[in-house]
Design an enzyme around this catalytic site. Structure first.
Site, mmCIF file in Angstrom:
data_model
loop_
_atom_site.group_PDB
_atom_site.id
_atom_site.type_symbol
_atom_site.label_atom_id
_atom_site.label_comp_id
_atom_site.label_asym_id
_atom_site.label_seq_id
_atom_site.Cartn_x
_atom_site.Cartn_y
_atom_site.Cartn_z
ATOM 1 N N GLU A 145 36.136 44.396 38.312
ATOM 2 C CA GLU A 145 35.330 43.309 37.690
ATOM 3 C C GLU A 145 36.144 42.533 36.668
ATOM 4 O O GLU A 145 35.619 42.127 35.616
ATOM 5 C CB GLU A 145 34.066 43.853 37.026
HETATM 6 C C1 LIG Z 1 37.611 51.461 43.294
HETATM 7 C C2 LIG Z 1 37.664 49.971 43.386
HETATM 8 C C3 LIG Z 1 36.525 49.256 43.687
HETATM 9 C C4 LIG Z 1 36.566 47.862 43.810
HETATM 10 N N1 LIG Z 1 35.451 47.183 44.223
HETATM 11 C C5 LIG Z 1 35.565 45.870 44.560
HETATM 12 C C6 LIG Z 1 34.490 45.187 45.211
HETATM 13 O O1 LIG Z 1 33.410 45.744 45.446
HETATM 14 N N2 LIG Z 1 34.673 43.889 45.574
HETATM 15 C C7 LIG Z 1 35.848 43.238 45.363
HETATM 16 O O2 LIG Z 1 35.953 42.081 45.728
HETATM 17 N N3 LIG Z 1 36.880 43.852 44.726
HETATM 18 C C8 LIG Z 1 36.778 45.150 44.337
HETATM 19 N N4 LIG Z 1 37.833 45.799 43.741
HETATM 20 C C9 LIG Z 1 39.040 45.049 43.437
HETATM 21 C C10 LIG Z 1 39.271 44.885 41.944
HETATM 22 O O3 LIG Z 1 38.328 43.995 41.412
HETATM 23 C C11 LIG Z 1 40.735 44.442 41.768
HETATM 24 O O4 LIG Z 1 41.536 45.578 42.038
HETATM 25 C C12 LIG Z 1 41.001 43.915 40.384
HETATM 26 O O5 LIG Z 1 40.346 42.681 40.203
HETATM 27 C C13 LIG Z 1 42.492 43.715 40.103
HETATM 28 O O6 LIG Z 1 43.138 43.036 41.166
HETATM 29 P P1 LIG Z 1 44.469 43.665 41.770
HETATM 30 O O7 LIG Z 1 44.204 45.064 42.125
HETATM 31 O O8 LIG Z 1 44.983 42.778 42.833
HETATM 32 O O9 LIG Z 1 45.490 43.660 40.576
HETATM 33 P P2 LIG Z 1 46.448 42.404 40.082
HETATM 34 O O10 LIG Z 1 45.616 41.192 40.074
HETATM 35 O O11 LIG Z 1 47.626 42.433 40.984
HETATM 36 O O12 LIG Z 1 46.804 42.868 38.658
HETATM 37 C C14 LIG Z 1 47.917 43.754 38.341
HETATM 38 C C15 LIG Z 1 48.120 43.740 36.836
HETATM 39 O O13 LIG Z 1 48.460 42.404 36.401
HETATM 40 C C16 LIG Z 1 47.546 41.951 35.401
HETATM 41 N N5 LIG Z 1 47.230 40.533 35.621
HETATM 42 C C17 LIG Z 1 47.116 39.876 36.800
HETATM 43 N N6 LIG Z 1 46.764 38.596 36.583
HETATM 44 C C18 LIG Z 1 46.627 38.441 35.250
HETATM 45 C C19 LIG Z 1 46.273 37.357 34.403
HETATM 46 N N7 LIG Z 1 45.950 36.162 34.900
HETATM 47 N N8 LIG Z 1 46.254 37.559 33.049
HETATM 48 C C20 LIG Z 1 46.578 38.762 32.541
HETATM 49 N N9 LIG Z 1 46.911 39.835 33.304
HETATM 50 C C21 LIG Z 1 46.943 39.669 34.632
HETATM 51 C C22 LIG Z 1 46.298 42.806 35.572
HETATM 52 O O14 LIG Z 1 45.583 42.929 34.358
HETATM 53 C C23 LIG Z 1 46.884 44.138 36.041
HETATM 54 O O15 LIG Z 1 47.255 44.896 34.925
HETATM 55 C C24 LIG Z 1 37.787 47.181 43.569
HETATM 56 C C25 LIG Z 1 38.938 47.908 43.228
HETATM 57 C C26 LIG Z 1 38.896 49.272 43.168
HETATM 58 C C27 LIG Z 1 40.175 50.023 42.872
#
Ligand SMILES: Cc1cc2nc3c(=O)[nH]c(=O)nc-3n(C[C@H](O)[C@H](O)[C@H](O)COP(=O)(O)OP(=O)(O)OC[C@H]3O[C@@H](n4cnc5c(N)ncnc54)[C@H](O)[C@@H]3O)c2cc1C
Length: 578
Positions: A434
């Site tokens: 989220e």
């Molecule tokens: C158990 C689980 C349940 C989930 N459920 C859902 C769901 O129901 N629906 C859905 O759509 N998604 C879901 N997700 C996805 C989740 O919302 C994303 O994993 C999350 O938004 C982070 O995206 P990412 O994993 O690609 O990380 P990235 O976006 O690759 O982030 C990696 C790191 O970089 C930092 N970062 C990236 N961009 C920025 C920025 N602009 N400013 C500052 N820091 C930044 C982040 O804070 C993080 O530390 C789920 C994930 C998990 C693990």
């Protein structure tokens, strides 16, 4: 594992402190939702959750959800039994409009009840949580036809909902998503693409699953301006409401995770699936934010719910474990000062966090339903300012307090048998999904702080200062609290001024570099303010004053350190070779 005991008196007091009674007094549609009625409902719901849902928590962790290979996911057997009882009980319907079979109560009542189901079983509660977020998006933007078809069954719990945003290359950067939606020429669309990490994307609890999916129509602008929102049911729905053909979508696999094993996290494949537009083409981000804002507050609540379980288990263990001689003469470790420090830290942060979450929830109700436009507008500003704090601070506290629970148990905390680790493993994800907590802080300084040139934040701080005058008027007993709040709010105001000036000067890097400590400084000040405000009330619970004293003297000082970090600028971060 410790049986769950719903903290009903604590919830009732937080509602009072949040001015919940204003809703019944000032909003005609909620005249029936007086505090007595609502606390009675919460007590009944609490008894139900403790009896029916909490016993499934361990199964969720040890059996977990399983992908059985042919596009099928099965959950632990106890989940289905508990879910059917939950849907039958009607508790899921409480905060939704009566027109669609809802209970017609304010959202804050449903939110207070979320604590109960989340504390009982966080992994299980994610299904209803995402259904709630999807339902809100439907209510705000779907056509009447879509609402009539889907809402009564989603609100009753007969069907569950999901949120499909994330793709491998589009996590935080939602605008990078590539899932396509091609018009079929009959008003429907064909959706193709892959989504990952979809919570409760496939399961055996309900006959149909209603996916809300973000996708791009042909020729859509790049980035977030070209995203549209669609409803894509697992089974198409016939005109008479019965289930029709299986839609062209499937789960490909589910993830092995650190925690929330009972919640299936799915890779979803959409292969020309029939979809219906929600709202307008290319306006999906607006609708997505409706889902996200509800979900962000609920995820902050996950931090509270697991803190409650951790604190209950910690106290129970500390009262049983005999080790060493304690200065207070108590036979068990609860007499050691450091053990008490851990327990009181859990308790003070948990109570402060609940005050903040329910304050936010009541502001959302005022923003949506109050008859006076000016009240609605200010409540909207306040709730949108508090939401990133609730999400980020709430989940950080969840991790902290469940980790303290492990520490409290000594070596036994590190072995699975005690069950202490599950709360910590389960809640760890809450700081990531989220919108990661870093993204919450960026939202706090980037979107929320600049509202009316910073006046929104400063007006809120002025409101917090009225508690200092009340504390001074309450005599010597409150003088120390008043002095500490005065000092701390002064530093917070200066820090906010620095952030506003630095942002106005165009140094976005320094503002973002300081965003997390800045949010944390606000969180600690909000917690100290609310506990003091609570302690000043005549009907305050017995320990509210002691909790305020502890928080203000032992936790609030860290806010000054956060203020120093917040104003350090961004240069140092880039001066280090990585
Ligand atoms: C158990 C689980 C349940 C989930 N459920 C859902 C769901 O129901 N629906 C859905 O759509 N998604 C879901 N997700 C996805 C989740 O919302 C994303 O994993 C999350 O938004 C982070 O995206 P990412 O994993 O690609 O990380 P990235 O976006 O690759 O982030 C990696 C790191 O970089 C930092 N970062 C990236 N961009 C920025 C920025 N602009 N400013 C500052 N820091 C930044 C982040 O804070 C993080 O530390 C789920 C994930 C998990 C693990």
């Amino acid at each position: 594992m410790t049986d769950y005991r719903p903290p009903l008196d604590d919830i009732a007091f937080s509602l009072k402190l949040a001015d919940f009674e204003r809703l019944a007094a000032e909003i005609p549609d909620f005249a029936h939702a007086d505090l007595d009625t609502v606390t009675g409902l919460i007590a009944e719901a609490g008894a139900f959750m403790a009896e029916v849902i909490a016993p499934t928590n361990r199964d969720g962790d040890t059996i977990g959800a399983r992908f059985v290979g042919d596009g099928t996911v099965v959950t632990p057997p106890s989940f289905k039994v508990a879910y059917d009882k939950l849907a039958e009980s009607g508790w899921l319907t409480v905060p939704f409009p009566e027109q669609y079979g809802g209970g017609g109560f304010p959202g804050s009542v449903g939110f207070a009840m979320q604590e109960l189901v989340q504390s009982s079983n966080m992994a299980f509660s994610l299904g209803p949580l995402l259904t709630h977020g999807s339902t809100d998006a439907f209510l705000a933007y779907a056509s009447e036809e879509l609402k009539d078809t889907y809402l009564p069954r989603m609100i009753s719990g007969e069907w569950m909902g999901t949120m499909n945003l994330t793709e491998p290359q589009a996590g935080t950067d939602v605008g990078a998503l590539t899932t396509k939606a091609v018009p079929n020429g009959d008003g429907t669309y064909a959706i193709s693409g892959q989504k990952i990490f979809i919570t409760w994307g496939e399961h055996d609890l309900t006959d149909n699953i209603v996916h809300l999916v973000l996708a791009r129509v042909p020729g859509a602008p790049e980035g977030t301006k070209g995203i549209s929102l669609f409803v894509v049911p697992k089974f198409l729905v016939n005109e008479d409401g019965s289930l029709g053909e299986r839609n062209r979508l499937q789960v490909l696999s589910i993830e092995e995770k650190i925690g929330i094993h009972g919640s299936p996290t799915c890779v979803m494949s959409f292969e020309g699936a029939t979809a219906y537009l929600v709202g307008e083409e290319n306006k999906g981000m607006r609708a997505m934010f409706v889902m996200m804002n509800v979900a962000r507050l609920s995820v902050g609540m996950q931090g509270l719910s697991q803190s409650v379980r951790a604190n209950q288990q910690s106290i129970e263990y500390a009262k049983e474990r005999v080790q060493g001689t304690t200065p207070s003469g108590e036979a068990t470790i609860i007499g050691h000062p450091d053990v008490r420090r851990m327990l009181v830290t859990q308790r003070a942060t948990t109570v402060a966090l609940r005050h903040l979450l329910l304050l936010n929830a009541v502001q959302i109700d005022l923003a949506h339903h109050h008859p006076d436009e000016a009240v609605r507008a200010r409540a909207e500003e306040v709730s949108s300012m508090l939401t990133p704090v609730c999400k980020s601070w709430g989940t950080d506290l969840g991790i902290q307090n469940t980790s303290i629970n492990i520490q409290m148990h000594g070596g036994s905390g590190y072995v699975e048998e005690t069950g202490a680790s599950q709360f910590w493993r389960d809640v760890r994800i809450s700081a990531i999904y989220e919108g990661t907590n870093g993204v919450q802080a960026a939202d706090f300084v980037g979107r929320k702080m600049p509202v009316r040139g910073g006046q929104s934040f400063l007006e809120f701080l002025a409101e917090m200062r009225t508690t200092i005058s009340e504390a001074r008027a309450a005599g010597e007993r409150f003088a120390g609290l008043a002095d500490a709040l005065e000092r701390s709010f002064g530093v917070l105001e200066q820090t906010t001024g620095w952030m506003l000036r630095t942002g106005a000067a165009g140094d976005a890097t320094s503002v973002l570099a300081g965003s997390v400590p800045f949010l944390n400084a606000w969180a600690l000040n909000l917690g100290a303010w609310l506990l003091t405000k609570g302690a000043l009330r005549e009907d305050a619970p017995a320990d509210e004053y002691a909790l305020a004293q502890f928080f203000v003297s032992q936790l609030l000082p860290e806010a000054q350190a956060f203020a120093a970090a917040a104003t350090a600028g961004g240069e140092q971060l880039y001066a280090v070779e990585l």
